[in-house]
Each structure stands twice: as structure tokens, then as C-alpha cells.
Design a protein around this motif. Structure first.
Motif, PDB file in Angstrom:
ATOM      1  N   TRP A 155       0.818  -1.215   0.000  1.00 51.86           N
ATOM      2  CA  TRP A 155       0.000   0.000   0.000  1.00 51.86           C
ATOM      3  C   TRP A 155       0.853   1.266   0.000  1.00 51.86           C
ATOM      4  O   TRP A 155       0.378   2.338  -0.369  1.00 51.86           O
ATOM      5  CB  TRP A 155      -0.915   0.019   1.225  1.00 51.86           C
ATOM      6  CG  TRP A 155      -2.081  -0.914   1.152  1.00 51.86           C
ATOM      7  CD1 TRP A 155      -2.308  -1.910   0.251  1.00 51.86           C
ATOM      8  CD2 TRP A 155      -3.205  -0.930   2.041  1.00 51.86           C
ATOM      9  NE1 TRP A 155      -3.490  -2.554   0.524  1.00 51.86           N
ATOM     10  CE2 TRP A 155      -4.065  -1.966   1.613  1.00 51.86           C
ATOM     11  CE3 TRP A 155      -3.562  -0.168   3.153  1.00 51.86           C
ATOM     12  CZ2 TRP A 155      -5.263  -2.263   2.261  1.00 51.86           C
ATOM     13  CZ3 TRP A 155      -4.759  -0.466   3.801  1.00 51.86           C
ATOM     14  CH2 TRP A 155      -5.595  -1.493   3.356  1.00 51.86           C
ATOM     15  N   THR A 157       2.969   2.387  -1.843  1.00 53.34           N
ATOM     16  CA  THR A 157       3.127   3.051  -3.145  1.00 53.34           C
ATOM     17  C   THR A 157       1.993   4.039  -3.399  1.00 53.34           C
ATOM     18  O   THR A 157       2.118   4.919  -4.244  1.00 53.34           O
ATOM     19  CB  THR A 157       3.181   2.014  -4.284  1.00 53.34           C
ATOM     20  OG1 THR A 157       1.980   1.232  -4.271  1.00 53.34           O
ATOM     21  CG2 THR A 157       4.391   1.097  -4.119  1.00 53.34           C
ATOM     22  N   ASN A 158       0.888   3.898  -2.696  1.00 50.75           N
ATOM     23  CA  ASN A 158      -0.210   4.867  -2.758  1.00 50.75           C
ATOM     24  C   ASN A 158       0.009   5.886  -1.636  1.00 50.75           C
ATOM     25  O   ASN A 158      -0.572   5.775  -0.554  1.00 50.75           O
ATOM     26  CB  ASN A 158      -1.561   4.170  -2.582  1.00 50.75           C
ATOM     27  CG  ASN A 158      -1.803   3.107  -3.632  1.00 50.75           C
ATOM     28  OD1 ASN A 158      -1.658   3.355  -4.810  1.00 50.75           O
ATOM     29  ND2 ASN A 158      -2.169   1.915  -3.178  1.00 50.75           N
ATOM     30  N   LYS A 159       0.856   6.852  -1.905  1.00 50.72           N
ATOM     31  CA  LYS A 159       1.298   7.755  -0.836  1.00 50.72           C
ATOM     32  C   LYS A 159       0.139   8.469  -0.166  1.00 50.72           C
ATOM     33  O   LYS A 159       0.159   8.729   1.048  1.00 50.72           O
ATOM     34  CB  LYS A 159       2.290   8.769  -1.409  1.00 50.72           C
ATOM     35  CG  LYS A 159       3.062   9.531  -0.350  1.00 50.72           C
ATOM     36  CD  LYS A 159       4.144  10.396  -0.974  1.00 50.72           C
ATOM     37  CE  LYS A 159       4.902  11.160   0.101  1.00 50.72           C
ATOM     38  NZ  LYS A 159       5.956  12.030  -0.470  1.00 50.72           N
ATOM     39  N   SER A 160      -0.912   8.758  -0.931  1.00 48.03           N
ATOM     40  CA  SER A 160      -2.057   9.480  -0.368  1.00 48.03           C
ATOM     41  C   SER A 160      -2.838   8.627   0.629  1.00 48.03           C
ATOM     42  O   SER A 160      -3.704   9.141   1.337  1.00 48.03           O
ATOM     43  CB  SER A 160      -2.987   9.958  -1.481  1.00 48.03           C
ATOM     44  OG  SER A 160      -3.550   8.853  -2.181  1.00 48.03           O
ATOM     45  N   TRP A 161      -2.537   7.349   0.680  1.00 51.02           N
ATOM     46  CA  TRP A 161      -3.203   6.475   1.640  1.00 51.02           C
ATOM     47  C   TRP A 161      -2.609   6.621   3.045  1.00 51.02           C
ATOM     48  O   TRP A 161      -3.107   6.017   3.986  1.00 51.02           O
ATOM     49  CB  TRP A 161      -3.088   5.014   1.199  1.00 51.02           C
ATOM     50  CG  TRP A 161      -3.925   4.668  -0.003  1.00 51.02           C
ATOM     51  CD1 TRP A 161      -4.419   5.517  -0.945  1.00 51.02           C
ATOM     52  CD2 TRP A 161      -4.357   3.359  -0.384  1.00 51.02           C
ATOM     53  NE1 TRP A 161      -5.126   4.830  -1.897  1.00 51.02           N
ATOM     54  CE2 TRP A 161      -5.108   3.492  -1.577  1.00 51.02           C
ATOM     55  CE3 TRP A 161      -4.183   2.086   0.149  1.00 51.02           C
ATOM     56  CZ2 TRP A 161      -5.683   2.408  -2.236  1.00 51.02           C
ATOM     57  CZ3 TRP A 161      -4.745   0.992  -0.505  1.00 51.02           C
ATOM     58  CH2 TRP A 161      -5.502   1.159  -1.680  1.00 51.02           C
ATOM     59  N   TYR A 162      -1.546   7.405   3.167  1.00 48.92           N
ATOM     60  CA  TYR A 162      -0.810   7.538   4.428  1.00 48.92           C
ATOM     61  C   TYR A 162      -0.771   8.989   4.890  1.00 48.92           C
ATOM     62  O   TYR A 162      -0.806   9.924   4.077  1.00 48.92           O
ATOM     63  CB  TYR A 162       0.623   7.011   4.267  1.00 48.92           C
ATOM     64  CG  TYR A 162       0.678   5.510   4.113  1.00 48.92           C
ATOM     65  CD1 TYR A 162       0.938   4.683   5.197  1.00 48.92           C
ATOM     66  CD2 TYR A 162       0.433   4.910   2.878  1.00 48.92           C
ATOM     67  CE1 TYR A 162       0.976   3.293   5.054  1.00 48.92           C
ATOM     68  CE2 TYR A 162       0.461   3.531   2.722  1.00 48.92           C
ATOM     69  CZ  TYR A 162       0.724   2.726   3.825  1.00 48.92           C
ATOM     70  OH  TYR A 162       0.745   1.368   3.689  1.00 48.92           O
ATOM     71  N   ASN A 188      -8.716   9.169   3.209  1.00 42.88           N
ATOM     72  CA  ASN A 188      -8.649   8.634   1.850  1.00 42.88           C
ATOM     73  C   ASN A 188      -9.681   7.518   1.686  1.00 42.88           C
ATOM     74  O   ASN A 188      -9.580   6.467   2.328  1.00 42.88           O
ATOM     75  CB  ASN A 188      -7.236   8.112   1.569  1.00 42.88           C
ATOM     76  CG  ASN A 188      -7.050   7.713   0.126  1.00 42.88           C
ATOM     77  OD1 ASN A 188      -7.634   6.734  -0.342  1.00 42.88           O
ATOM     78  ND2 ASN A 188      -6.234   8.471  -0.595  1.00 42.88           N
ATOM     79  N   ASP A 190     -10.303   5.554  -0.866  1.00 48.37           N
ATOM     80  CA  ASP A 190      -9.814   4.336  -1.513  1.00 48.37           C
ATOM     81  C   ASP A 190      -9.141   3.418  -0.501  1.00 48.37           C
ATOM     82  O   ASP A 190      -9.306   2.193  -0.547  1.00 48.37           O
ATOM     83  CB  ASP A 190      -8.831   4.673  -2.640  1.00 48.37           C
ATOM     84  CG  ASP A 190      -9.509   5.327  -3.830  1.00 48.37           C
ATOM     85  OD1 ASP A 190     -10.734   5.133  -3.984  1.00 48.37           O
ATOM     86  OD2 ASP A 190      -8.828   6.023  -4.606  1.00 48.37           O
ATOM     87  N   MET A 191      -8.369   4.015   0.430  1.00 45.80           N
ATOM     88  CA  MET A 191      -7.727   3.205   1.459  1.00 45.80           C
ATOM     89  C   MET A 191      -8.772   2.550   2.350  1.00 45.80           C
ATOM     90  O   MET A 191      -8.680   1.355   2.670  1.00 45.80           O
ATOM     91  CB  MET A 191      -6.789   4.075   2.299  1.00 45.80           C
ATOM     92  CG  MET A 191      -5.948   3.282   3.319  1.00 45.80           C
ATOM     93  SD  MET A 191      -6.821   2.801   4.831  1.00 45.80           S
ATOM     94  CE  MET A 191      -7.072   4.394   5.613  1.00 45.80           C
ATOM     95  N   ALA A 194     -10.295  -0.382   0.553  1.00 48.67           N
ATOM     96  CA  ALA A 194      -9.374  -1.518   0.478  1.00 48.67           C
ATOM     97  C   ALA A 194      -9.284  -2.243   1.818  1.00 48.67           C
ATOM     98  O   ALA A 194      -9.235  -3.479   1.874  1.00 48.67           O
ATOM     99  CB  ALA A 194      -7.995  -1.037   0.034  1.00 48.67           C
TER     100      ALA A 194
END
Length: 460
Positions: A155, A157-162, A188, A190-191, A194
Motif C-alpha cells: 500500500w 506506493t499509494n502515498k495518499s493512503w498515508y 482517503n 480508496d484506502m 481496500a
């Protein structure tokens, strides 16, 4: 002839000049919405129908690293012994792959939410453990880590998830020193989607019965509402939700259980001699009042955090007898009792969650018998589970009565490491009871002598 050609040419020229210019029309772009290809996994196995009501639960926390071998199969081999204690819910500490980047070995640094830690075995070994527990009428819940992931989780790699600092760097969970994990961003969507799909994944893929949710106070309550509401759409399963937290918002979000942190702290203080025995009643009532009536407290004398930081229950409560006396209070006052594996056999040292600590599960059979006895009495008495509590304050003995209909029990626990001559409260004097463990008749007159850390469990 030339005149005729000239006339024809002139006519054609005039006709061309009379035409209006035509602007080409560009059709609007066709927007193709990608189809939502997500589908829930196929259901593995038959959903378990024996999940107990919250009030009837006796929970057992499994730290795989205390078993020999330290695998799913090692735990499966002990299921009969766990069941014999009176347990009906097993909580498995994290079964996921652990991160390597910046790692310190914590099982709560999850590298893959839908993976299996190969050190423990395969997905088939895990499924077999769950199935074998179900065949023994025990539910199984997983440990879920929503607040953060390892630094090498895919996850990342999806920086906006953090969560990020002002410079755009992913950060550790705010307010903590957990350098081995990266804080997730619950703004976020999407996070969040998921994560909820990953939670659903295990209900279907391993046929589990719910979750104990780690560090729940640090996750927005609206996420828990969204997640649990979604999980509750799985109508084939009755799911258990335990929050490692203390806020009323978590119970309002759908958790049935949260932690009795204060109760544990008070117990420790009483057995250390730094708090008076009567403080347990105040702590109990304050904890119960702090959450909606739909919720229940998890009560324990140790767990994986406390066994690491505080050491053995034999140390915290000063002896085997003290450990049992403390467990009577945790199991009988109000709430759902928890046993952390190793406490029932009196492991004498600390249990680190970062390394394998093999435990001799054949040790101290007398202690095991004591835990069985305490749990069996609880199972047999509705008064213990849901009865109205009457406290009898005393400087040394923790005394309380619980009633539900005609079911009437009286619990007397000497919280001192010394002989105590207990003055029977006026309302209980000259009454006759039955010993809940031996069925012997017990008469309470004006005084009763207790040996250090002994307890008397009575029923009408």
C-alpha cells in the motif's frame, strides 16, 4: 464554342461562391467508466453457527510464539486443552506477514493484510485451525491492525493512503514512538475501501467469526461504523467485534466489547497494596457507566502487552493463589473474561511478542484446575453474567453479591497476602449458602477467617 465554355465556367464559379462554409462538428468525447470488477471471495467452509452471546463469552488469546512448534498446527494440537478450560472464543494474535523494512519484529507491523505469515504455516493450515476450533464449538477471531502498516506493505506506493508531514513525508502514528510502522490516512476513501475489503476477505476465505481491533482509539470512529456496518451485511455470519479501546464511540460504532484498562490497573494496585480493595467497585461502575448499555467490558488479569511489560501473573498477584483470586474478580464482577495463553499454567517470566517464548503447557496442573473451576461456575450462573451487583465494602475482603431472578451468588475474595478475620455484613449474618465449587454447606455467622488470597464462591 469558346463562348459556350466561358458561360459554363462562369456559372460554375457563381455557384461555388454561393455556398456557405460548413464548420465540422466534433462529437463529444465518450467517457467510459471502468466497470467495478470487485467481487467478494467465495465462502470457504460452512459458516459457524455456534458463536456465543456476548454475555456467555470466555475468551482465550493465542500467541503462536508460545507454542511448540510455533505454528498453526501447534495451536491446533492444543485445542482440546483450551476447550477444557471452558473457553468458547479464541482470539489469534496477528497471522499476517511481518514487515522487514525498519522492523523490530512486531507482529503488528503488517506487510500484507490478505497474506499468511509463512513462519506459522500455510493458508490451509490456518483454515484447518479455524475448522478444528469450530468443530469443538469455539469461535475464532483475528487480530486486525487498522491504524498503520509496515513500511514495506504494498500500500505504501499509494502515498495518499498515508498520513504525511508538511514536507510530504509519510509519518509514524502521531503521539507514538512506533518507528516500525507508517500511519494510514483515513481521509482517503480508496484506502478505507481496500481495508474493509481485506476485513471481509478473511470472513469468507478462512471462515472466521470476527475481529479484535488493535489500537482502536487511534482510528476514527466513523471508519469503524463504516467497516462494521459493511461486515454486518454478511448475513451468513454472526460476527464478534472487540475494540482495544475505551471510548463510548466505539461501542456506538458497533463493537460489542472494549477494554477494561482501568479495571486491570486497579487490580494491580490492590494486590500491590497501593490501593484499597473497595476501589475495585468504583472502577467497575465507572467503566460500565462510560459506555452505552449495548457494550461490555473485556476483563483480564494479563494479556500480551501486560505479560511483556509487567511479567507473570505470579509476580503481579504475588503467587498462584493470588493469580486465581484476581481472576475471580475479573471473571465474576462484570464483563467478559479473558485468559492469555501461558497464564493458566503460571509461566514464571515475561512473554515478549517479538520472539518465540516456548511455554510448558503441562506445568502447574493445580493452577489449570483452578481456572477451570472458576470458569465453570461462571458458565452455570446467569447472576454472574448479567445479575445486579450489591457491594459490601471492607478494608481487606472484596465482597459482593449478584442476583438474577432466583439465581443468587456471593463472592468473597481476600485481597491481602495475610490472614484476615472478615466481619460478615449485617445483611448476610446467620445465612446458609452452598459452596459453588464443592457443594458443601457454608454458614455465615458473624466472622469468617480467610487465609492469604483465598476466596469463597457461594450460591443459594
Amino acid at each position: 464554342m469558346n463562348s459556350l465554355l466561358l458561360l459554363i465556367t462562369l456559372a460554375a464559379s457563381l455557384m461555388g461562391c454561393s455556398k456557405k462554409a460548413v464548420t465540422p462538428v466534433t462529437p463529444p468525447p465518450v467517457v467510459v467508466t471502468p466497470p467495478n470488477t470487485y467481487q467478494d471471495p467465495a465462502q470457504y467452509g460452512t459458516p459457524f453457527t455456534g458463536v456465543p452471546a456476548t454475555k456467555d463469552m470466555v475468551m482465550y488469546e493465542v500467541n503462536m510464539q508460545t507454542y511448540t512448534p510455533a505454528t498453526f498446527s501447534g495451536v491446533t494440537a492444543r485445542l482440546d486443552s483450551i476447550k477444557a478450560l471452558g473457553v468458547n472464543v479464541i482470539w489469534l494474535m496477528p497471522t499476517y506477514p511481518i514487515g522487514v523494512l525498519k522492523a523490530i519484529g512486531s507482529p503488528y507491523a503488517v506487510k500484507d493484510y490478505t497474506g499468511v505469515n509463512a513462519n506459522f504455516g500455510t493458508i490451509d493450515d490456518l483454515r484447518n485451525l479455524v475448522a478444528q476450533a469450530h468443530s469443538r464449538n469455539m469461535a475464532v477471531i483475528f487480530d486486525w491492525v487498522a491504524d498503520h502498516t509496515s513500511w514495506d506493505n504494498a500500500w505504501i506506493t499509494n502515498k495518499s493512503w498515508y498520513q504525511q508531514d508538511a514536507s510530504g513525508n509519510i509519518i509514524i502514528p502521531p503521539g507514538t514512538t512506533y518507528t516500525d510502522v507508517a500511519a494510514l490516512n483515513f481521509n482517503n476513501t480508496d484506502m478505507r475501501t481496500a481495508m474493509i475489503r481485506a476485513m471481509k476477505y478473511w470472513v469468507y476465505t478462512a471462515n472466521i467469526d470476527g475481529y479484535r481491533c488493535d489500537f482502536a482509539d487511534n482510528v476514527p470512529s466513523n471508519f469503524w461504523t463504516q467497516a462494521l456496518d459493511t461486515l454486518n451485511t454478511i448475513k451468513t455470519h454472526k460476527l464478534i467485534y472487540l475494540a482495544e479501546g475505551t471510548t463510548s464511540a466505539e461501542i456506538s460504532s458497533g463493537f460489542q466489547l472494549d477494554y477494561g484498562f482501568s479495571y486491570y490497573s486497579t487490580l494491580k494496585g490492590i494486590f500491590a497494596g497501593t490501593q484499597s480493595p473497595s476501589t475495585i467497585f468504583t472502577t467497575n461502575s465507572n467503566e460500565i457507566a462510560s459506555i452505552p448499555s449495548t457494550g461490555t467490558k473485556l476483563r483480564y488479569t494479563t494479556n500480551h502487552d501486560d505479560a511483556s511489560s509487567d511479567g507473570s501473573t505470579l509476580k503481579v498477584y504475588n503467587s498462584k493463589q493470588g493469580a486465581l483470586a484476581a481472576f475471580v474478580l475479573a471473571a465474576y464482577m462484570d464483563g467478559v473474561p479473558l485468559i492469555y495463553d501461558s497464564q493458566e499454567v503460571g509461566y514464571p517470566g515475561s512473554i515478549s511478542i517479538f520472539t518465540n517464548v516456548p511455554v510448558d503447557y503441562t506445568a502447574n496442573p493445580d493452577l489449570v484446575a483452578g481456572y477451570k473451576q472458576i470458569i465453570a461456575f461462571r458458565a452455570a450462573h446467569e447472576a454472574i453474567k448479567t445479575g445486579t451487583l450489591t457491594a459490601y465494602n471492607n478494608a481487606d475482603v472484596i465482597a459482593f453479591e449478584k442476583k438474577s431472578g432466583t439465581d443468587d451468588v456471593l463472592i468473597l475474595v481476600n485481597a491481602r497476602n495475610s490472614v484476615v478475620n472478615f466481619s460478615i455484613p449485617a445483611g448476610l449474618q446467620n445465612s446458609t449458602w452452598t459452596n459453588g465449587f464443592t457443594n458443601a454447606s457454608v454458614s455465615l455467622n458473624t466472622q469468617y477467617t480467610f487465609q492469604p488470597y483465598t476466596y469463597l464462591v457461594l450460591k443459594k
